[in-house]
Design a protein around this motif. Structure first.
Motif, PDB file in Angstrom:
ATOM      1  N   LEU A  91      11.937 -10.390   7.939  1.00 28.34           N
ATOM      2  CA  LEU A  91      13.022  -9.743   7.213  1.00 28.34           C
ATOM      3  C   LEU A  91      14.089  -9.287   8.193  1.00 28.34           C
ATOM      4  CD1 LEU A  91      10.893  -7.472   4.901  1.00 28.34           C
ATOM      5  CD2 LEU A  91      12.089  -9.546   4.266  1.00 28.34           C
ATOM      6  N   ASN A  92      15.295  -9.110   7.688  1.00 25.65           N
ATOM      7  CA  ASN A  92      16.321  -8.591   8.587  1.00 25.65           C
ATOM      8  C   ASN A  92      16.031  -7.122   8.882  1.00 25.65           C
ATOM      9  OD1 ASN A  92      17.881  -6.799   6.798  1.00 25.65           O
ATOM     10  ND2 ASN A  92      18.499  -8.678   5.769  1.00 25.65           N
ATOM     11  N   ALA A  93      16.529  -6.669   9.995  1.00 26.32           N
ATOM     12  CA  ALA A  93      16.227  -5.320  10.473  1.00 26.32           C
ATOM     13  C   ALA A  93      16.721  -4.253   9.510  1.00 26.32           C
ATOM     14  CB  ALA A  93      16.826  -5.110  11.858  1.00 26.32           C
ATOM     15  N   LEU A  94      17.848  -4.472   8.851  1.00 22.82           N
ATOM     16  CA  LEU A  94      18.372  -3.484   7.918  1.00 22.82           C
ATOM     17  C   LEU A  94      17.427  -3.304   6.729  1.00 22.82           C
ATOM     18  CD1 LEU A  94      20.540  -1.508   7.034  1.00 22.82           C
ATOM     19  CD2 LEU A  94      21.798  -3.434   6.031  1.00 22.82           C
ATOM     20  N   SER A  95      16.893  -4.388   6.210  1.00 26.39           N
ATOM     21  CA  SER A  95      15.932  -4.295   5.109  1.00 26.39           C
ATOM     22  C   SER A  95      14.686  -3.546   5.547  1.00 26.39           C
ATOM     23  CB  SER A  95      15.545  -5.688   4.597  1.00 26.39           C
ATOM     24  OG  SER A  95      16.647  -6.320   3.993  1.00 26.39           O
ATOM     25  N   LEU A  96      14.210  -3.834   6.727  1.00 24.61           N
ATOM     26  CA  LEU A  96      13.027  -3.138   7.242  1.00 24.61           C
ATOM     27  C   LEU A  96      13.310  -1.656   7.445  1.00 24.61           C
ATOM     28  CD1 LEU A  96      11.746  -5.801   9.774  1.00 24.61           C
ATOM     29  CD2 LEU A  96      10.675  -5.143   7.607  1.00 24.61           C
ATOM     30  N   LYS A  97      14.507  -1.341   7.889  1.00 21.48           N
ATOM     31  CA  LYS A  97      14.891   0.054   8.088  1.00 21.48           C
ATOM     32  C   LYS A  97      14.896   0.789   6.745  1.00 21.48           C
ATOM     33  CE  LYS A  97      18.505   2.918  10.086  1.00 21.48           C
ATOM     34  NZ  LYS A  97      19.793   2.960  10.753  1.00 21.48           N
ATOM     35  N   LYS A  98      15.429   0.156   5.709  1.00 23.68           N
ATOM     36  CA  LYS A  98      15.453   0.761   4.371  1.00 23.68           C
ATOM     37  C   LYS A  98      14.038   0.972   3.844  1.00 23.68           C
ATOM     38  CE  LYS A  98      19.893  -1.241   3.042  1.00 23.68           C
ATOM     39  NZ  LYS A  98      20.547  -2.216   2.128  1.00 23.68           N
ATOM     40  N   LEU A  99      13.186  -0.035   4.005  1.00 18.32           N
ATOM     41  CA  LEU A  99      11.800   0.083   3.544  1.00 18.32           C
ATOM     42  C   LEU A  99      11.069   1.187   4.300  1.00 18.32           C
ATOM     43  CD1 LEU A  99      10.927  -3.689   3.167  1.00 18.32           C
ATOM     44  CD2 LEU A  99      11.018  -2.011   1.303  1.00 18.32           C
ATOM     45  N   ALA A 100      11.270   1.237   5.603  1.00 19.62           N
ATOM     46  CA  ALA A 100      10.620   2.265   6.421  1.00 19.62           C
ATOM     47  C   ALA A 100      11.048   3.655   5.967  1.00 19.62           C
ATOM     48  CB  ALA A 100      10.951   2.055   7.895  1.00 19.62           C
ATOM     49  N   PHE A 101      12.328   3.824   5.697  1.00 19.77           N
ATOM     50  CA  PHE A 101      12.845   5.131   5.288  1.00 19.77           C
ATOM     51  C   PHE A 101      12.276   5.549   3.929  1.00 19.77           C
ATOM     52  CE2 PHE A 101      16.010   7.705   3.038  1.00 19.77           C
ATOM     53  CZ  PHE A 101      16.076   8.793   3.888  1.00 19.77           C
ATOM     54  N   VAL A 102      12.367   4.677   2.947  1.00 20.34           N
ATOM     55  CA  VAL A 102      11.928   5.015   1.588  1.00 20.34           C
ATOM     56  C   VAL A 102      10.414   5.195   1.506  1.00 20.34           C
ATOM     57  CG1 VAL A 102      11.780   4.131  -0.782  1.00 20.34           C
ATOM     58  CG2 VAL A 102      13.926   3.965   0.470  1.00 20.34           C
ATOM     59  N   LEU A 103       9.668   4.365   2.242  1.00 24.01           N
ATOM     60  CA  LEU A 103       8.211   4.391   2.151  1.00 24.01           C
ATOM     61  C   LEU A 103       7.555   5.241   3.237  1.00 24.01           C
ATOM     62  CD1 LEU A 103       7.634   0.642   1.251  1.00 24.01           C
ATOM     63  CD2 LEU A 103       7.607   2.609  -0.305  1.00 24.01           C
ATOM     64  N   ASN A 104       8.365   5.902   4.055  1.00 26.40           N
ATOM     65  CA  ASN A 104       7.855   6.755   5.143  1.00 26.40           C
ATOM     66  C   ASN A 104       6.941   5.982   6.091  1.00 26.40           C
ATOM     67  OD1 ASN A 104       9.162   9.117   4.106  1.00 26.40           O
ATOM     68  ND2 ASN A 104       7.531   9.256   2.588  1.00 26.40           N
ATOM     69  N   LEU A 105       7.437   4.844   6.557  1.00 24.98           N
ATOM     70  CA  LEU A 105       6.692   3.997   7.485  1.00 24.98           C
ATOM     71  C   LEU A 105       7.415   3.963   8.826  1.00 24.98           C
ATOM     72  CD1 LEU A 105       5.993   1.048   5.043  1.00 24.98           C
ATOM     73  CD2 LEU A 105       4.344   2.744   5.818  1.00 24.98           C
ATOM     74  N   GLU A 106       6.695   3.542   9.850  1.00 22.32           N
ATOM     75  CA  GLU A 106       7.277   3.406  11.180  1.00 22.32           C
ATOM     76  C   GLU A 106       8.065   2.102  11.263  1.00 22.32           C
ATOM     77  OE1 GLU A 106       7.350   5.400  13.902  1.00 22.32           O
ATOM     78  OE2 GLU A 106       6.399   6.932  12.649  1.00 22.32           O
ATOM     79  N   LYS A 145       0.837  -1.201   0.000  1.00 23.74           N
ATOM     80  CA  LYS A 145       0.000   0.000   0.000  1.00 23.74           C
ATOM     81  C   LYS A 145       0.874   1.254   0.000  1.00 23.74           C
ATOM     82  CE  LYS A 145      -3.713   2.328   2.463  1.00 23.74           C
ATOM     83  NZ  LYS A 145      -4.583   2.334   3.635  1.00 23.74           N
ATOM     84  N   ALA A 146       1.923   1.256   0.795  1.00 17.39           N
ATOM     85  CA  ALA A 146       2.809   2.421   0.866  1.00 17.39           C
ATOM     86  C   ALA A 146       3.549   2.624  -0.458  1.00 17.39           C
ATOM     87  CB  ALA A 146       3.799   2.255   2.012  1.00 17.39           C
ATOM     88  N   ARG A 147       3.969   1.536  -1.081  1.00 20.04           N
ATOM     89  CA  ARG A 147       4.672   1.628  -2.365  1.00 20.04           C
ATOM     90  C   ARG A 147       3.750   2.192  -3.444  1.00 20.04           C
ATOM     91  NH1 ARG A 147       4.479  -1.129  -6.737  1.00 20.04           N
ATOM     92  NH2 ARG A 147       3.491  -2.989  -5.874  1.00 20.04           N
ATOM     93  N   VAL A 148       2.535   1.655  -3.514  1.00 25.21           N
ATOM     94  CA  VAL A 148       1.557   2.113  -4.507  1.00 25.21           C
ATOM     95  C   VAL A 148       1.190   3.571  -4.256  1.00 25.21           C
ATOM     96  CG1 VAL A 148      -0.808   1.778  -5.336  1.00 25.21           C
ATOM     97  CG2 VAL A 148       0.686  -0.206  -4.991  1.00 25.21           C
ATOM     98  N   LYS A 149       0.989   3.928  -2.997  1.00 28.53           N
ATOM     99  CA  LYS A 149       0.643   5.309  -2.643  1.00 28.53           C
ATOM    100  C   LYS A 149       1.746   6.271  -3.079  1.00 28.53           C
ATOM    101  CE  LYS A 149      -0.652   8.219   1.261  1.00 28.53           C
ATOM    102  NZ  LYS A 149      -0.834   8.290   2.710  1.00 28.53           N
TER     103      LYS A 149
END
Length: 83
Positions: free
Chosen positions: A46-61, A12-16
């Motif tokens: 997922l590993n924490a680094l991947s989640l951190k990258k996704l959170a940053f790029v997609l503006n998620l918590e 949803k965040a990616r599509v948005k």
């Protein structure tokens, strides 16, 4: 926090944001197949680094993504302390 899954929130965040899976790959460095598996709910923890990258790029918590990925409260506290 709501009852959505990790895959729903990421997609949803990616599509948005209006970006393709491939563009998300370019922005995060996460393999395109991995992103597809995340969005298809085939990839749970997922590993924490991947989640951190996704959170940053997609503006998620990050904390929400960590919870949905199955990290324990102690793990989350340690990860967030380092960021």
């Amino acid at each position: 926090m709501n009852s959505k899954t990790l895959s729903e929130i990421i997609k949803k965040a990616r599509v948005k944001k209006g970006i393709s899976q491939r563009k998300l790959t370019g922005q995060t460095g996460i393999d395109n197949n991995t992103i597809a598996k995340i969005e298809n709910d085939s990839r749970k923890k997922l590993n924490a680094l991947s989640l951190k990258k996704l959170a940053f790029v997609l503006n998620l918590e990050l904390s929400e993504l960590l919870v949905l990925s199955g990290y324990t409260k102690n793990d989350i506290d340690l990860i967030l302390e380092k960021t």
